[in-house]
Motif scaffolding. Structure first.
Motif, PDB file in Angstrom:
ATOM      1  N   TRP A 119       0.812  -1.210   0.000  1.00 22.36           N
ATOM      2  CA  TRP A 119       0.000   0.000   0.000  1.00 22.36           C
ATOM      3  C   TRP A 119       0.849   1.264   0.000  1.00 22.36           C
ATOM      4  CZ3 TRP A 119      -4.481  -1.203   3.965  1.00 22.36           C
ATOM      5  CH2 TRP A 119      -5.395  -2.079   3.357  1.00 22.36           C
ATOM      6  N   GLY A 120       2.166   1.123   0.078  1.00 21.81           N
ATOM      7  CA  GLY A 120       3.037   2.289   0.034  1.00 21.81           C
ATOM      8  C   GLY A 120       2.655   3.325   1.075  1.00 21.81           C
ATOM      9  N   ASN A 121       2.655   4.577   0.665  1.00 22.17           N
ATOM     10  CA  ASN A 121       2.339   5.670   1.588  1.00 22.17           C
ATOM     11  C   ASN A 121       0.950   6.256   1.383  1.00 22.17           C
ATOM     12  OD1 ASN A 121       4.870   5.661   2.897  1.00 22.17           O
ATOM     13  ND2 ASN A 121       5.755   6.770   1.166  1.00 22.17           N
ATOM     14  N   ASN A 122       0.255   5.831   0.323  1.00 18.89           N
ATOM     15  CA  ASN A 122      -1.008   6.518   0.034  1.00 18.89           C
ATOM     16  C   ASN A 122      -2.107   5.626  -0.545  1.00 18.89           C
ATOM     17  OD1 ASN A 122       0.106   5.992  -2.421  1.00 18.89           O
ATOM     18  ND2 ASN A 122       0.044   8.108  -3.165  1.00 18.89           N
ATOM     19  N   ARG A 123      -1.988   4.341  -0.385  1.00 18.08           N
ATOM     20  CA  ARG A 123      -3.047   3.462  -0.884  1.00 18.08           C
ATOM     21  C   ARG A 123      -3.773   2.816   0.275  1.00 18.08           C
ATOM     22  NH1 ARG A 123       0.383   0.374  -5.324  1.00 18.08           N
ATOM     23  NH2 ARG A 123       1.837   0.719  -3.715  1.00 18.08           N
ATOM     24  N   PRO A 124      -5.015   2.562   0.130  1.00 22.23           N
ATOM     25  CA  PRO A 124      -5.839   2.929  -1.009  1.00 22.23           C
ATOM     26  C   PRO A 124      -6.026   4.447  -1.092  1.00 22.23           C
ATOM     27  CG  PRO A 124      -7.186   1.935   0.708  1.00 22.23           C
ATOM     28  CD  PRO A 124      -5.779   1.844   1.162  1.00 22.23           C
ATOM     29  N   SER A 125      -6.160   4.961  -2.287  1.00 24.39           N
ATOM     30  CA  SER A 125      -6.261   6.406  -2.483  1.00 24.39           C
ATOM     31  C   SER A 125      -7.637   6.912  -2.058  1.00 24.39           C
ATOM     32  CB  SER A 125      -6.018   6.757  -3.953  1.00 24.39           C
ATOM     33  OG  SER A 125      -7.100   6.300  -4.751  1.00 24.39           O
ATOM     34  N   VAL A 126      -7.683   8.182  -1.724  1.00 24.71           N
ATOM     35  CA  VAL A 126      -8.954   8.797  -1.316  1.00 24.71           C
ATOM     36  C   VAL A 126     -10.007   8.675  -2.420  1.00 24.71           C
ATOM     37  CG1 VAL A 126     -10.070  10.974  -0.681  1.00 24.71           C
ATOM     38  CG2 VAL A 126      -7.937  10.284   0.436  1.00 24.71           C
ATOM     39  N   PRO A 127      -9.674   8.923  -3.707  1.00 17.66           N
ATOM     40  CA  PRO A 127     -10.715   8.747  -4.730  1.00 17.66           C
ATOM     41  C   PRO A 127     -11.286   7.327  -4.779  1.00 17.66           C
ATOM     42  CG  PRO A 127      -8.902  10.037  -5.622  1.00 17.66           C
ATOM     43  CD  PRO A 127      -8.450   9.525  -4.273  1.00 17.66           C
ATOM     44  N   VAL A 128     -10.450   6.325  -4.564  1.00 15.61           N
ATOM     45  CA  VAL A 128     -10.936   4.935  -4.542  1.00 15.61           C
ATOM     46  C   VAL A 128     -11.884   4.739  -3.358  1.00 15.61           C
ATOM     47  CG1 VAL A 128     -10.236   2.532  -4.136  1.00 15.61           C
ATOM     48  CG2 VAL A 128      -9.028   3.928  -5.828  1.00 15.61           C
ATOM     49  N   LEU A 129     -11.518   5.264  -2.199  1.00 22.51           N
ATOM     50  CA  LEU A 129     -12.367   5.121  -1.010  1.00 22.51           C
ATOM     51  C   LEU A 129     -13.705   5.838  -1.200  1.00 22.51           C
ATOM     52  CD1 LEU A 129      -9.661   5.649   1.754  1.00 22.51           C
ATOM     53  CD2 LEU A 129     -10.529   3.494   0.816  1.00 22.51           C
ATOM     54  N   VAL A 130     -13.660   7.035  -1.769  1.00 17.65           N
ATOM     55  CA  VAL A 130     -14.895   7.789  -2.027  1.00 17.65           C
ATOM     56  C   VAL A 130     -15.779   7.006  -2.995  1.00 17.65           C
ATOM     57  CG1 VAL A 130     -15.826   9.885  -3.105  1.00 17.65           C
ATOM     58  CG2 VAL A 130     -13.929  10.048  -1.478  1.00 17.65           C
ATOM     59  N   ARG A 131     -15.180   6.435  -4.047  1.00 13.10           N
ATOM     60  CA  ARG A 131     -15.950   5.637  -5.015  1.00 13.10           C
ATOM     61  C   ARG A 131     -16.605   4.438  -4.329  1.00 13.10           C
ATOM     62  NH1 ARG A 131     -12.164   3.084  -8.692  1.00 13.10           N
ATOM     63  NH2 ARG A 131     -12.294   1.404  -7.184  1.00 13.10           N
ATOM     64  N   ASP A 132     -15.837   3.745  -3.466  1.00 12.58           N
ATOM     65  CA  ASP A 132     -16.407   2.603  -2.744  1.00 12.58           C
ATOM     66  C   ASP A 132     -17.605   3.023  -1.894  1.00 12.58           C
ATOM     67  OD1 ASP A 132     -14.525   0.873  -3.826  1.00 12.58           O
ATOM     68  OD2 ASP A 132     -13.399   0.615  -1.954  1.00 12.58           O
ATOM     69  N   ILE A 133     -17.473   4.147  -1.207  1.00 15.81           N
ATOM     70  CA  ILE A 133     -18.585   4.636  -0.367  1.00 15.81           C
ATOM     71  C   ILE A 133     -19.787   4.962  -1.244  1.00 15.81           C
ATOM     72  CG2 ILE A 133     -19.357   6.499   1.158  1.00 15.81           C
ATOM     73  CD1 ILE A 133     -16.396   6.606   2.199  1.00 15.81           C
ATOM     74  N   GLN A 134     -19.561   5.692  -2.330  1.00 17.63           N
ATOM     75  CA  GLN A 134     -20.655   6.078  -3.229  1.00 17.63           C
ATOM     76  C   GLN A 134     -21.328   4.866  -3.867  1.00 17.63           C
ATOM     77  OE1 GLN A 134     -18.546   8.788  -5.831  1.00 17.63           O
ATOM     78  NE2 GLN A 134     -19.069  10.559  -4.560  1.00 17.63           N
ATOM     79  N   ASN A 135     -20.543   3.827  -4.154  1.00 18.54           N
ATOM     80  CA  ASN A 135     -21.093   2.622  -4.775  1.00 18.54           C
ATOM     81  C   ASN A 135     -21.719   1.661  -3.768  1.00 18.54           C
ATOM     82  OD1 ASN A 135     -20.319   3.519  -7.288  1.00 18.54           O
ATOM     83  ND2 ASN A 135     -18.431   2.338  -7.338  1.00 18.54           N
ATOM     84  N   GLY A 136     -21.654   1.988  -2.481  1.00 16.82           N
ATOM     85  CA  GLY A 136     -22.270   1.148  -1.453  1.00 16.82           C
ATOM     86  C   GLY A 136     -21.532  -0.141  -1.174  1.00 16.82           C
ATOM     87  N   CYS A 137     -20.239  -0.190  -1.504  1.00 16.75           N
ATOM     88  CA  CYS A 137     -19.495  -1.427  -1.268  1.00 16.75           C
ATOM     89  C   CYS A 137     -18.424  -1.268  -0.185  1.00 16.75           C
ATOM     90  CB  CYS A 137     -18.893  -1.958  -2.567  1.00 16.75           C
ATOM     91  SG  CYS A 137     -17.753  -0.858  -3.383  1.00 16.75           S
ATOM     92  N   SER A 138     -18.393  -0.122   0.490  1.00 21.26           N
ATOM     93  CA  SER A 138     -17.472   0.099   1.600  1.00 21.26           C
ATOM     94  C   SER A 138     -18.220  -0.154   2.915  1.00 21.26           C
ATOM     95  CB  SER A 138     -16.933   1.531   1.576  1.00 21.26           C
ATOM     96  OG  SER A 138     -16.087   1.757   2.688  1.00 21.26           O
ATOM     97  N   TYR A 139     -17.551  -0.900   3.802  1.00 22.95           N
ATOM     98  CA  TYR A 139     -18.159  -1.260   5.079  1.00 22.95           C
ATOM     99  C   TYR A 139     -17.202  -0.936   6.215  1.00 22.95           C
ATOM    100  CZ  TYR A 139     -21.340  -3.929   2.173  1.00 22.95           C
ATOM    101  OH  TYR A 139     -22.265  -4.293   1.224  1.00 22.95           O
ATOM    102  N   VAL A 140     -17.768  -0.537   7.346  1.00 19.95           N
ATOM    103  CA  VAL A 140     -16.964  -0.348   8.550  1.00 19.95           C
ATOM    104  C   VAL A 140     -17.339  -1.411   9.565  1.00 19.95           C
ATOM    105  CG1 VAL A 140     -16.495   2.114   8.270  1.00 19.95           C
ATOM    106  CG2 VAL A 140     -18.576   1.379   9.456  1.00 19.95           C
ATOM    107  N   ILE A 141     -16.357  -1.736  10.386  1.00 19.65           N
ATOM    108  CA  ILE A 141     -16.551  -2.651  11.498  1.00 19.65           C
ATOM    109  C   ILE A 141     -16.428  -1.809  12.757  1.00 19.65           C
ATOM    110  CG2 ILE A 141     -15.685  -4.713  12.672  1.00 19.65           C
ATOM    111  CD1 ILE A 141     -14.387  -5.497   9.951  1.00 19.65           C
ATOM    112  N   THR A 142     -17.428  -1.911  13.623  1.00 19.14           N
ATOM    113  CA  THR A 142     -17.397  -1.148  14.865  1.00 19.14           C
ATOM    114  C   THR A 142     -17.422  -2.085  16.065  1.00 19.14           C
ATOM    115  OG1 THR A 142     -19.806  -0.913  14.999  1.00 19.14           O
ATOM    116  CG2 THR A 142     -18.607   0.804  13.794  1.00 19.14           C
ATOM    117  N   GLU A 143     -16.809  -1.633  17.110  1.00 12.16           N
ATOM    118  CA  GLU A 143     -16.833  -2.330  18.397  1.00 12.16           C
ATOM    119  C   GLU A 143     -17.115  -1.267  19.444  1.00 12.16           C
ATOM    120  OE1 GLU A 143     -16.491  -5.419  21.185  1.00 12.16           O
ATOM    121  OE2 GLU A 143     -16.420  -5.632  19.023  1.00 12.16           O
TER     122      GLU A 143
END
Length: 173
Positions: free
Chosen positions: A34-58
């Motif tokens: 992942w180097g210093n900047n992956r996943p990139s912010v645009p990829v994360l925003v796309r995942d959120i917008q597409n409904g495929c990003s999930y968070v795990i909470t405790e």
């Protein structure tokens, strides 16, 4: 642990989780996945917008994040030095990370994903020995080598629940 869709207002928090994960990867001998900047912010925003990003909470605190993408993954069209277990519809886990505050992030993610689609593919970097161990421990089969969008090589794995095969369609899941 609770798993839910990532909200657009949680981008900063998930970026912090990824920063923690990148730091742990570097310290664990995996500095380049992942180097210093992956996943990139645009990829994360796309995942959120597409409904495929999930968070795990405790206890109402974010401790993990991942993407589950159901459908064909372009990087998985060509597999070398092996083959997939089946060609049935599948989901792909991408960008799994935890902040180190709780154990069991991978198990929670996997359980959730298998409840959504019983055929999962995932890939990891050759240097990511922790993920390779978790995949093997959790019943994934090493299937071969794929190349991701930037052309770099990844080890590909798959897990398919018993009874799930090519005769199953996404509409029946």
């Amino acid at each position: 642990m609770i798993i839910r869709h990532t909200g657009p207002n949680e981008l900063e928090q998930i970026c912090q989780i990824y920063a923690c994960a990148r730091d742990r990867m570097r310290k664990g001998g995996n500095p380049s996945q992942w180097g210093n900047n992956r996943p990139s912010v645009p990829v994360l925003v796309r995942d959120i917008q597409n409904g495929c990003s999930y968070v795990i909470t405790e206890k109402d605190k974010l401790c993990g994040v991942f993407s589950l993408i159901i459908g064909t993954d372009p990087a998985y069209q060509v597999i070398q030095q092996g083959s997939w277990l089946n060609e049935a519809p599948y989901g792909t886990i991408h960008r799994l990370a935890g902040n180190g505050s709780v154990k069991g992030i991978f198990s929670a993610c996997l359980s959730y994903c298998l409840s959504q689609i019983p055929n999962i593919r995932i890939d990891t970097h050759r240097d990511n020995l922790i993920m390779q161990h978790l995949l093997t421990k959790n019943g994934f089969t090493r299937c071969g080598i794929v190349h991701v969008e930037d052309g770099s090589e990844r080890i590909a794995y798959q897990k398919s629940l018993p009874g799930y095969d090519d005769s199953v369609s996404l509409h029946s899941i």
